[in-house]
Design an enzyme around this catalytic site. Structure first.
Site, PDB file in Angstrom:
ATOM      1  CG  ASN A 111      -2.112   0.968   1.355  1.00 21.31           C
ATOM      2  OD1 ASN A 111      -2.842   0.525  -0.107  1.00 21.31           O
ATOM      3  ND2 ASN A 111      -2.253   1.881   2.093  1.00 21.31           N
ATOM      4  CG  ASN A 160      -2.407   5.531   4.368  1.00 19.55           C
ATOM      5  OD1 ASN A 160      -1.964   5.462   3.018  1.00 19.55           O
ATOM      6  ND2 ASN A 160      -3.197   4.656   3.612  1.00 19.55           N
ATOM      7  CG  ASP A 212      -5.183   7.760   2.306  1.00 18.38           C
ATOM      8  OD1 ASP A 212      -4.372   7.457   2.774  1.00 18.38           O
ATOM      9  OD2 ASP A 212      -6.203   7.591   1.755  1.00 18.38           O
TER      10      ASP A 212
END
Length: 302
Positions: A111, A160, A212
């Site tokens: 990610n 994140n 995020d």
């Protein structure tokens, strides 16, 4: 806190299609160009800041995060591992797998990823089905000698928010899943690349949105995209929220400083499946009145 309403521009040529999941903006100072990815589209995009020319390359699998080595080769975190990606002028991308963890479950991928100030590449994994809220994700370090670490932080749902303080002695990490919404800080050993003394830096359960992707300015403040809230939030080094900037998108996903003076925050965004507005999924630019700490390239050679 009442959000500021600064001027926000669409940093794209007119008529460009939106990203489904825009992520991982990277400013390339020698080129005066911005790179970013669209995860499900499997693409890396480039926009020349001077000409507004956009170029795209398609990869064989989903790509979630990128950085560059000193020669301009891309280091990419994808579905099955980390890859070296050469982007040709013929709009072709040649890929070579560098390393891969042993994923504990199927349907996982990398990610968020970013280099520390010494050029070590860090990236985390997640289960792609966010609804499962499965904490099987981990954070890995890829050293300049091409060694992938064992999991260094585990138990993550949606890893994140990687960023480092200007001198590199504090590392930040977040979990953006709705069940977590936390940003952690670590003391970071710049010699060994080991994070220690994990503690909660910011709890976004107390604010709007989910933490995020993030960036750090020269004052050492941590900027995070508040996904689902359409905001950029800035936290001081002691974890105090001191600024909130309204954006014309619902789901800002990651930010980075760029431009000739590193005084522009470039923000990628996600296009919601339902109820999207005209800006969702597009790339934004805002000047918050501060400069960013330059991002490091990968210290190894790919």
């Amino acid at each position: 806190m009442q959000p500021e309403t600064l001027a926000v521009e669409r940093f794209e040529a007119a008529g460009q299609a939106p990203c489904e999941v825009g992520e991982s903006p990277v400013w390339r100072e020698p080129e005066q160009a911005l790179y970013w990815v669209d995860i499900p589209a499997r693409t890396i995009a480039r926009l020349d800041a001077g000409t507004a020319k956009r170029t795209e390359w398609r990869l064989p699998e989903k790509v979630a995060c990128i950085t560059f080595d000193r020669h301009g080769t891309v280091l990419a975190g994808c579905e099955t591992g980390l890859f070296a990606v050469t982007l040709s002028t013929a709009l072709e991308a040649s890929v070579r797998k560098l390393a891969a963890p042993v994923f504990p479950l199927p349907n996982m991928r990398f990610n968020d990823g970013r280099c520390d100030r010494q050029g070590r590449f860090w990236a985390g994994t997640m289960v792609q089905d966010m609804a499962a809220a499965n904490p099987s994700g981990s954070l890995f370090r890829y050293d300049a000698d091409g060694t992938l670490s064992a999991p260094i932080v585990d138990g993550l749902i949606v890893q994140n928010g990687l960023a480092w303080s200007p001198h590199g002695t504090t590392m930040y990490l977040s979990d953006s899943h709705p069940a977590r919404r936390l940003v952690w800080a670590f003391d970071y050993d710049v010699e060994t690349g080991e994070p220690r003394n994990r503690r909660i830096f910011a709890d976004l359960n107390q604010f709007a949105g989910r933490p995020d992707g993030a960036a750090v300015d020269t004052d050492g403040c941590y900027w995070t995209c508040a996904n689902d809230a359409g905001l950029l939030l800035r936290f001081t080094p002691d974890g105090r929220l001191d600024r909130s900037i309204a954006l014309p998108v619902t789901k800002p996903s990651m930010c980075t400083f760029g431009g000739r003076e590193l005084d522009t925050l470039f923000v990628t965004s996600i296009r919601p499946a339902n109820g999207a507005n005209e800006h969702d999924g597009h790339l934004l630019a805002v000047r918050p009145g501060v400069r960013g700490a330059p991002e490091s390239n990968y210290a190894g050679v790919l």
